[in-house]
Design a protein around this motif. Structure first.
Motif, PDB file in Angstrom:
ATOM      1  N   ILE A   1     -26.692  26.827 -28.003  1.00  0.00           N
ATOM      2  CA  ILE A   1     -27.694  27.463 -27.144  1.00  0.00           C
ATOM      3  C   ILE A   1     -27.759  28.937 -27.516  1.00  0.00           C
ATOM      4  CG2 ILE A   1     -28.303  28.085 -24.772  1.00  0.00           C
ATOM      5  CD1 ILE A   1     -26.738  25.552 -23.886  1.00  0.00           C
ATOM      6  N   THR A   2     -28.969  29.472 -27.622  1.00  0.00           N
ATOM      7  CA  THR A   2     -29.156  30.892 -27.905  1.00  0.00           C
ATOM      8  C   THR A   2     -30.035  31.515 -26.824  1.00  0.00           C
ATOM      9  OG1 THR A   2     -31.078  30.394 -29.323  1.00  0.00           O
ATOM     10  CG2 THR A   2     -28.925  30.612 -30.401  1.00  0.00           C
TER      11      THR A   2
ATOM     12  N   ASP B   1     -27.128  36.527 -27.623  1.00  0.00           N
ATOM     13  CA  ASP B   1     -25.887  35.808 -27.388  1.00  0.00           C
ATOM     14  C   ASP B   1     -26.095  34.334 -27.692  1.00  0.00           C
ATOM     15  OD1 ASP B   1     -23.239  35.447 -26.749  1.00  0.00           O
ATOM     16  OD2 ASP B   1     -23.471  35.761 -24.599  1.00  0.00           O
ATOM     17  N   LEU B   2     -24.985  33.586 -27.733  1.00  0.00           N
ATOM     18  CA  LEU B   2     -25.056  32.155 -28.006  1.00  0.00           C
ATOM     19  C   LEU B   2     -23.911  31.445 -27.308  1.00  0.00           C
ATOM     20  CD1 LEU B   2     -22.735  31.140 -30.362  1.00  0.00           C
ATOM     21  CD2 LEU B   2     -24.053  32.829 -31.649  1.00  0.00           C
ATOM     22  N   ALA B   3     -24.075  30.160 -27.111  1.00  0.00           N
ATOM     23  CA  ALA B   3     -23.037  29.302 -26.537  1.00  0.00           C
ATOM     24  C   ALA B   3     -22.976  28.030 -27.360  1.00  0.00           C
ATOM     25  CB  ALA B   3     -23.340  28.981 -25.073  1.00  0.00           C
TER      26      ALA B   3
ATOM     27  N   ASN C   1     -29.352  38.993 -21.611  1.00  0.00           N
ATOM     28  CA  ASN C   1     -28.332  39.768 -22.320  1.00  0.00           C
ATOM     29  C   ASN C   1     -27.133  38.945 -22.760  1.00  0.00           C
ATOM     30  OD1 ASN C   1     -29.807  42.173 -21.985  1.00  0.00           O
ATOM     31  ND2 ASN C   1     -28.921  42.507 -19.954  1.00  0.00           N
ATOM     32  N   ALA C   2     -26.795  37.912 -21.987  1.00  0.00           N
ATOM     33  CA  ALA C   2     -25.572  37.152 -22.290  1.00  0.00           C
ATOM     34  C   ALA C   2     -25.649  35.783 -21.648  1.00  0.00           C
ATOM     35  CB  ALA C   2     -24.336  37.903 -21.788  1.00  0.00           C
ATOM     36  N   CYS C   3     -24.783  34.879 -22.094  1.00  0.00           N
ATOM     37  CA  CYS C   3     -24.741  33.530 -21.530  1.00  0.00           C
ATOM     38  C   CYS C   3     -23.310  33.005 -21.587  1.00  0.00           C
ATOM     39  CB  CYS C   3     -25.698  32.587 -22.263  1.00  0.00           C
ATOM     40  SG  CYS C   3     -25.288  32.305 -24.008  1.00  0.00           S
TER      41      CYS C   3
END
Length: 408
Positions: A202-203, A191-193, A233-235
């Motif tokens: 951000i990864t 995931d990324l943000a 798993n996620a962010c």
């Protein structure tokens, strides 16, 4: 005190809105037991369309227990009221189905407010296409394996993608070119943000690392957090005012950090924990244990987060008091795969499960909205473009929904 929501979950035949007069459609309900047993109460019903504006419980299968009553029916919405729980279940059909973009399961999807979409599939492709015309614009070639997440930058002219090949790629949505490729993870990037306007991203990945990157310099600035090889798993990321303490940085900030002040990062891990991290401070702000792998996480409002777990639980926490959840939904034992917060027609969130169900929960706990169309195929991602909901499904289709159809 946790407010627990547990009521029968109804599933309606996926193509119910195309049924003709005198045709039967099925309705299925599962009532989750409050204990740990899996012998949940399951019932099947036959419904019969008697005219273009009315539907009844079929006479061959009378509803002797008076489980529900039919409140409303149209080609846009079917509404039933579960008598015992007094919860109204509203079902809406997609306003459009895109089925020619990919040949196999769609893993990731994002849609810009302009109607331009980017999606990736297990058929090995990532494509930019137009949701208004259903016309393919570009196929983005460069990843070696499946792309786990693709997302537009706020400008809607640039796309970032991450995948199993541990690569981060930045693409032009204008011409499909890829000027930037970054490496640094030692496991699949999940995931990324995007931080503010996107000068930093951000990864997070299976290597347990949350990394901050400079897109301009194409380098990793620093590791924000390390779970110790526990997969992330996620962010999710959110800006905060001075009303919440995001910690103090112990070392000097890198000049390449842009827009990281007043940001909190949520991390959902395979070990069942949710971490709250100050992006600028790199400090751990809190840790929440959910007792099952956390597949997705999102901010709901200023101080509340929502999380979905592999055992089907949905939790809402106030980050100012995270010792126990404010609300715990358990209406399906199917793993939660994706969730997003929405603002219209009501503030709430949409969540998808592995069994193909997609539900909209909001402040009125006496109603739930079901987005139909998937015939038990998992929904891997949900996208909201401030007007429509889009879902990415294992059956290779993208479905588009208009939530207001449930209330017109």
């Amino acid at each position: 005190m946790t407010f627990k929501i547990n009521f029968p979950n109804y599933h309606l035949q996926s193509d119910w809105h195309d049924a003709s007069i005198n045709e039967k459609i099925w309705l299925h309900s599962i009532n989750i037991k409050n204990d740990d047993r899996n012998d949940d109460l399951k019932k099947n019903y036959d419904l019969k369309i008697i005219n273009e504006s009315n539907i009844i419980i079929d006479n061959d299968k009378k509803n002797d227990d008076n489980d529900f009553i039919i409140e409303d029916y149209s080609k846009k919405c079917l509404a039933i009221n579960d008598v015992k729980s007094n919860v109204t279940h509203r079902f809406i059909a997609p306003v459009r189905v895109f089925q020619s973009i990919h040949q196999k399961s769609i893993i990731s999807l994002d849609v810009a407010p302009t109607g331009i979409a980017v999606s990736s599939s297990t058929d090995g492709t990532m494509k930019i296409w137009d949701t208004c015309t259903n016309v393919l614009k570009y196929e983005l070639k460069g990843h070696y394996l499946d792309v786990n997440r693709c997302r537009f930058f706020p400008s809607n002219e640039v796309i970032v993608s991450v995948g199993l090949d541990m690569l981060i790629k930045i693409w032009s949505a204008i011409d499909g070119s890829c000027p930037v490729t970054m490496k640094g993870h030692t496991g699949s990037i999940n995931d990324l943000a995007i931080v503010d306007r996107g000068r930093n991203i951000i990864t997070v990945g299976r290597d347990g690392l949350a990394k901050l990157w400079s897109c301009a310099k194409q380098t990793c600035i620093e590791n924000l957090f390390d779970t110790g090889n526990i997969p992330i798993n996620a962010c999710a990321i959110k800006s905060f005012s001075n009303s919440y303490d995001l910690g103090q940085r112990k070392d000097s900030a890198n000049d390449d950090c842009v827009g990281t002040l007043n940001k909190m990062l949520l991390l959902a891990t395979e070990s069942g924990s949710i971490h709250g991290i100050g992006v600028d401070s790199k400090q751990s702000l809190f840790k929440i244990d959910c007792h099952s792998p956390v597949n997705c996480v999102s901010f709901l409002n200023e101080f509340d987060l929502i999380a979905g777990t592999h055992d089907g639980n949905i939790y809402q926490y106030d980050i100012r008091n995270f010792n126990q959840p404010k609300i715990n939904w358990l209406i399906s034992r199917s793993p939660v795969l994706s969730m997003i917060s929405v603002r219209r027609p009501f503030n709430g969130f949409v969540v998808s499960h592995q069994d193909g169900s997609v539900d909209f929960h909001y402040d009125n706990h006496n109603q739930i909205l079901h987005l139909t169309g998937s015939d038990c195929d998992p929904i891997y991602q949900i996208v909201y473009d401030d007007k429509f909901i889009y879902t990415a499904c294992r059956d290779g289709k993208v479905r588009k929904y208009y939530l207001n159809n449930a209330f017109e």
